[in-house]
Design a protein around this motif. Structure first.
Motif, mmCIF file in Angstrom:
data_model
loop_
_atom_site.group_PDB
_atom_site.id
_atom_site.type_symbol
_atom_site.label_atom_id
_atom_site.label_comp_id
_atom_site.label_asym_id
_atom_site.label_seq_id
_atom_site.Cartn_x
_atom_site.Cartn_y
_atom_site.Cartn_z
ATOM 1 N N GLY A 171 8.573 4.535 -19.562
ATOM 2 C CA GLY A 171 7.804 5.121 -18.574
ATOM 3 C C GLY A 171 7.854 6.809 -18.750
ATOM 4 O O GLY A 171 7.462 7.541 -17.965
ATOM 5 N N LYS A 172 8.584 7.280 -19.856
ATOM 6 C CA LYS A 172 8.582 8.641 -20.207
ATOM 7 C C LYS A 172 7.387 9.030 -21.273
ATOM 8 O O LYS A 172 6.839 8.195 -21.781
ATOM 9 N N LYS A 173 7.207 10.244 -21.344
ATOM 10 C CA LYS A 173 6.139 11.106 -22.238
ATOM 11 C C LYS A 173 7.117 11.440 -23.349
ATOM 12 O O LYS A 173 8.022 12.084 -23.411
ATOM 13 N N MET A 174 6.539 11.044 -24.557
ATOM 14 C CA MET A 174 7.289 11.455 -25.788
ATOM 15 C C MET A 174 6.254 11.667 -27.050
ATOM 16 O O MET A 174 4.999 11.457 -26.875
ATOM 17 N N GLU A 175 6.717 12.684 -28.116
ATOM 18 C CA GLU A 175 5.875 13.121 -28.966
ATOM 19 C C GLU A 175 6.304 12.269 -30.184
ATOM 20 O O GLU A 175 7.530 11.925 -30.399
ATOM 21 N N VAL A 176 5.383 11.777 -30.641
ATOM 22 C CA VAL A 176 5.250 10.812 -31.959
ATOM 23 C C VAL A 176 4.836 11.602 -33.211
ATOM 24 O O VAL A 176 3.600 11.909 -33.026
ATOM 25 N N LEU A 177 5.294 11.345 -34.345
ATOM 26 C CA LEU A 177 4.735 11.699 -35.711
ATOM 27 C C LEU A 177 4.215 10.293 -36.308
ATOM 28 O O LEU A 177 5.070 9.714 -36.724
ATOM 29 N N ASP A 199 -7.977 4.149 -31.238
ATOM 30 C CA ASP A 199 -9.198 4.093 -32.031
ATOM 31 C C ASP A 199 -9.282 5.282 -32.930
ATOM 32 O O ASP A 199 -10.042 5.128 -33.960
ATOM 33 N N LYS A 200 -8.321 6.242 -32.388
ATOM 34 C CA LYS A 200 -8.657 7.431 -33.454
ATOM 35 C C LYS A 200 -7.595 7.281 -34.191
ATOM 36 O O LYS A 200 -6.571 6.697 -34.426
ATOM 37 N N ASP A 201 -7.792 7.917 -35.878
ATOM 38 C CA ASP A 201 -6.901 8.027 -36.674
ATOM 39 C C ASP A 201 -5.887 8.953 -36.393
ATOM 40 O O ASP A 201 -6.017 10.073 -36.124
ATOM 41 N N LEU A 202 -4.646 8.486 -36.176
ATOM 42 C CA LEU A 202 -3.619 9.290 -35.773
ATOM 43 C C LEU A 202 -2.439 9.545 -36.936
ATOM 44 O O LEU A 202 -1.467 10.390 -36.725
ATOM 45 N N VAL A 203 -2.528 9.008 -38.155
ATOM 46 C CA VAL A 203 -1.559 9.440 -39.446
ATOM 47 C C VAL A 203 -1.654 10.952 -39.718
ATOM 48 O O VAL A 203 -2.472 11.518 -39.794
ATOM 49 N N GLY A 204 -0.349 11.123 -39.691
ATOM 50 C CA GLY A 204 -0.114 12.674 -40.017
ATOM 51 C C GLY A 204 0.073 13.592 -38.998
ATOM 52 O O GLY A 204 -0.127 14.843 -39.127
ATOM 53 N N GLN A 205 -0.222 13.161 -37.730
ATOM 54 C CA GLN A 205 -0.300 14.050 -36.656
ATOM 55 C C GLN A 205 1.059 13.650 -35.584
ATOM 56 O O GLN A 205 1.377 12.779 -35.454
ATOM 57 N N VAL A 206 1.332 14.762 -34.973
ATOM 58 C CA VAL A 206 2.254 14.753 -33.896
ATOM 59 C C VAL A 206 1.422 14.797 -32.478
ATOM 60 O O VAL A 206 0.833 15.423 -32.173
ATOM 61 N N VAL A 207 1.631 13.268 -31.892
ATOM 62 C CA VAL A 207 0.877 13.175 -30.727
ATOM 63 C C VAL A 207 1.756 12.801 -29.436
ATOM 64 O O VAL A 207 2.684 12.289 -29.596
ATOM 65 N N LYS A 208 1.177 13.149 -28.418
ATOM 66 C CA LYS A 208 2.050 12.962 -27.093
ATOM 67 C C LYS A 208 1.681 11.676 -26.567
ATOM 68 O O LYS A 208 0.450 11.254 -26.564
ATOM 69 N N VAL A 209 2.469 10.654 -26.451
ATOM 70 C CA VAL A 209 2.281 9.601 -25.859
ATOM 71 C C VAL A 209 3.061 8.992 -24.572
ATOM 72 O O VAL A 209 3.889 9.538 -24.270
ATOM 73 N N ASP A 210 2.507 8.086 -24.027
ATOM 74 C CA ASP A 210 3.079 7.349 -22.657
ATOM 75 C C ASP A 210 3.796 6.071 -23.205
ATOM 76 O O ASP A 210 3.259 5.256 -23.433
ATOM 77 N N ILE A 211 5.444 5.939 -22.807
ATOM 78 C CA ILE A 211 5.782 4.825 -23.506
ATOM 79 C C ILE A 211 5.574 4.015 -22.251
ATOM 80 O O ILE A 211 5.900 4.191 -21.013
ATOM 81 N N HIS A 212 5.327 2.661 -22.416
ATOM 82 C CA HIS A 212 5.051 1.389 -21.381
ATOM 83 C C HIS A 212 5.867 0.133 -21.609
ATOM 84 O O HIS A 212 5.940 -0.530 -20.995
ATOM 85 N N ALA A 213 6.415 0.137 -23.183
ATOM 86 C CA ALA A 213 6.994 -1.372 -23.263
ATOM 87 C C ALA A 213 8.215 -1.119 -24.264
ATOM 88 O O ALA A 213 7.873 -0.037 -25.195
ATOM 89 N N GLY A 228 -1.304 9.697 -25.051
ATOM 90 C CA GLY A 228 -1.228 10.362 -23.409
ATOM 91 C C GLY A 228 -2.269 11.161 -23.273
ATOM 92 O O GLY A 228 -3.123 11.580 -24.136
ATOM 93 N N ARG A 229 -2.462 11.776 -21.971
ATOM 94 C CA ARG A 229 -3.443 12.532 -21.766
ATOM 95 C C ARG A 229 -2.908 14.159 -21.291
ATOM 96 O O ARG A 229 -1.738 14.225 -21.030
#
Ligand code: SF4
Length: 431
Positions: A375-381, A405-419, A430-431
């Motif tokens: 349920g938390k937001k986290m940043e993932v590389l 759908d977007k290529d995420l490799v090599g990027q730090v992206v904010k995500v919503d953890i749901h499982a 995340g948005r």
């Protein structure tokens, strides 16, 4: 074009040094090929911690001599350093280099090829006082890049061969570390892992400089978004150290704090320099500054004389700390270390039982730790794509998978953890 192939045993430091030697060959016009391919030179970068180096080196030499019987074989690294005579007697070895003088590898292989004579340049490293600067452009296979900041160790834990194989602490000059960080940043690396044999000792040989200075300087490098520490010793953690870490937003909330045993009597026999109470204090200190920190560790089971009571003490201590990951090692004696001569060696079956119960506990604790972040937001590389999922790590070292759908490799992206699944978390971008 001349071809060279590498086979690397052991730790991250060895992988790093293999990269450096690959570059030396490339600079001289060699092509790097796979270890199963036809090459003119084969290099084995050995380890002595696994105790298997001798047999693995022999196996590898037999294999490559079948591929090219005229090839030159160089054996480099910790095993050659500790047992040069043993390496010399392995049939088919042409060049033997220890843990210094790797800079001469191309020259020596070419000389051995020309003269058809074995060359052994292993020398005593106990009096070395300078870090051997080797150039690494990038660590090709990963999004995260390792930077070696020191070599050697002065701790002499009773089970460990490393101080004999790598010699005393030699720290790398801070300017050279920064130069390498800048190069890595310009090649697109976002995370740097500070590595070495005993990272906590960085600067001990340089005077008024320490690990925190390295961290602060790398924090200023544009493009580097994360700095992760590899294994450190509890004694490094102080209030000042933690406060200084917090001044950099780039430091990962992940501490690999070697424990080895949760029993004070075993720690003493291991010649570790802390008690479990001191260790506990350091973990509390980390958590008071970074409540979300991932605390990971190494534990050796079946150290000579480890009784059932002492092992239970370790289990209780581990439960009390609640690690997010544990690497469990079954003790195995290393020739040349004090512990190898201890009389009361623990039987293999008992070591296996202890290892299994600790691994089970570690898995349970990892799931509990991961669960906290549902349920938390986290940043993932993100490092790679595996099937439908992009995979990467959070700052506190949790593996996360995302369908995107977007290529995420090599990027730090904010995500919503749901499982929470197995040893990883599932998230949405995340948005
Ligand atoms: S701290 Fe101990 S275990 Fe680690 S490298 Fe040094 S001697 Fe080996």
């Amino acid at each position: 074009m001349n071809k060279v192939a590498f086979h690397t045993l052991g730790c991250k430091v060895n992988q790093y040094e293999t990269e450096a030697m690959e570059k030396m060959f490339e600079d001289k016009g060699y092509e790097i090929v796979g270890e199963d391919d036809l090459a003119h030179i084969y290099v084995i970068n050995t380890c002595t911690v696994t105790n298997l180096s001798a047999s693995k080196s022999r196996q590898f030499i037999r294999k490559v001599k079948k591929i090219n019987k005229d090839s030159i074989v160089a054996v480099v690294g910790c095993y050659s350093q500790v047992s040069p005579d043993e390496v010399e007697s392995i049939e088919g070895v042409d060049v033997i280099i220890g843990t210094s003088d790797r800079k001469r590898i191309v020259e020596l292989c070419e000389k051995a090829k020309k003269d058809r004579q074995q060359i052994n340049i292993v020398r005593n490293i106990a009096s070395l006082n300078e870090f051997e600067e080797v150039d690494v452009d990038d660590i090709r296979s990963m999004t995260r890049a390792y930077i070696k900041i020191q070599d050697g160790c002065n701790q002499y834990c009773s089970y460990c061969i490393i101080p004999y194989a790598r010699g005393p602490v030699r720290s790398r000059k801070i300017q050279d570390i920064i130069e390498e960080s800048k190069k890595l940043a310009s090649s697109g690396f976002k995370e740097i892992i500070l590595t070495g044999i005993h990272v906590a000792s960085y600067g001990k040989d340089l005077g008024e400089i320490g690990l925190i200075d390295v961290i602060k300087k790398i924090s200023e490098v544009d493009g580097i978004e994360r700095i992760r520490l590899s294994s450190i010793e509890p004694n490094l953690i102080t209030k000042d150290f933690m406060e200084a870490l917090l001044t950099s937003k780039k430091v990962c909330h992940h501490f690999h704090l070697s424990l080895q045993s949760g029993s004070n009597s075993v720690l003493k026999r291991m010649n570790r320099k802390y008690s479990k109470e001191e260790y506990r204090e350091k973990v509390d200190l980390i958590r008071s500054y970074m409540p979300d920190a991932g605390i990971t560790t190494d534990i050796i089971v079946g150290f000579p004389g480890e009784s059932d009571e002492e092992f239970i003490e370790t289990l209780e201590f581990v439960k009390n700390i609640r690690f997010s990951r544990i690497h469990v090692f079954k003790y195995s004696p290393r020739k040349g270390t004090p512990a190898a001569k201890y009389k009361d060696q623990v039987h293999g079956t008992i070591k296996s039982q202890r290892s299994e119960s600790l691994i089970k506990l570690a898995e349970q604790m990892m799931r509990e730790f991961n669960y906290r972040f549902l349920g938390k937001k986290m940043e993932v590389l993100f490092e790679k794509i595996d099937g439908d999922y992009y995979e990467g790590y959070t700052s506190n070292y949790i593996r996360v998978k995302v369908d995107s759908d977007k290529d995420l490799v090599g990027q730090v992206v904010k995500v919503d953890i749901h499982a929470n699944e197995g040893d990883y978390l599932i998230a949405k971008v995340g948005r």
